[in-house]
Write an enzyme that holds these catalytic residues in place. Structure first.
Site: not given
Ligand code: PEP
Length: 255
Positions: A9, A11, A98, A100, A170, A176, A216
């Site tokens: 992703n 973003k 997601h 966000e 998630e 992040g 992460s």
């Molecule tokens: C995400 O935004 O779906 C995600 C898992 O981000 P990150 O890997 O940066 O934590």
């Protein structure tokens, strides 16, 4: 057998030329992998979907996802993008729910259920994100939170439609932040999600639903996370923007 998937992703990152260069590097670095070992999904910004789809259409083992879609099929929604438009670019997947989108754009599970419906109606496969925040984990509400998200956003679907979905667990506190769920936490939640799917749709569908971990995930922890019985791959944010990191995560399945 359920699919193993590593999805990146991006973003709101990468210009079109930077994105296409990243894809070229990923294709080159994964060319030795058996094409059916892991499905690699790239989720670039809307503006790049058609070009990325064009580049990947003759490369086996890759697919393209949008990061969002509007909940209505079409209409006077200036600046928005419909599922039908996404499908017309050559993309076959769409990330829905997601954290966000939930946090910054106020998307709730009622709205997300509509997005899932419109995606499926346009033959897009939703990668549906669920997960608890840090307070919910600390107060031991994480199972209830995820159960509610599944129920309100997805459990209205027919078995045939549900069986098309990919789920991404998630935990919001891991996205992040550099803090990853332990393999014990990830396996515990993935197993719980599968058991809830089993209760609603039966063993066949639950055993065939791919459940990805996101939060992460990086080259150092991917192998341990992917070794968990109910973890079928990853939804990768930050580490999907660097060829070496993303390819190393993909290779975690092979090692
Ligand atoms: C995400 O935004 O779906 C995600 C898992 O981000 P990150 O890997 O940066 O934590």
């Amino acid at each position: 057998m359920r699919k193993k998937i590593v999805a990146g992703n991006w973003k709101m990152n990468k210009s079109l030329s930077q994105g296409l260069q990243l894809i070229d590097e990923i294709i080159a670095a994964t060319s030795d992998l058996p094409s059916n070992s892991v499905l690699k999904i790239i989720a670039p910004p809307y503006t790049h979907l058609a070009s990325v789809s064009e580049k990947l259409k003759s490369v086996t083992g890759f697919a393209v996802a949008a990061q969002n879609c509007h909940h209505m099929p079409n209409g006077a929604f200036t600046g928005e993008v419909s599922a039908e438009m996404i499908k017309s670019t050559g993309a076959n997947y769409v990330i829905i729910g997601h954290s966000e989108r939930r946090q910054y754009f106020g998307e709730n599970d009622t709205l997300l259920a509509q997005k899932v419906n419109v995606a499926l109606a346009n033959n897009l496969i939703p990668i549906f994100c669920i997960g608890e925040n840090g307070d919910e984990r600390k107060t031991n509400q994480h199972l209830e939170v995820v159960k509610k998200q599944l129920k309100e956003a997805l459990f209205h679907l027919t078995p045939i439609d549900f069986s098309k979905l990919v789920i991404a667990y998630e935990p919001v506190w891991a996205i992040g932040t550099g803090v990853t769920a332990t393999s014990h936490q990830a396996q515990g939640m993935h197993n719980y999600i599968r058991s809830e799917i089993n209760k609603k749709y039966g063993k066949d569908i639950s055993e065939n639903t791919s459940i990805l971990y996101g939060g992460s995930c990086n080259p150092q922890n991917a192998q341990e996370l992917f070794a968990c019985l109910d973890v079928d791959g990853g939804l990768i944010g930050g580490a999907s923007l660097k060829t070496t990191d993303f390819v190393s995560i993909i290779n975690s399945f092979a090692n």
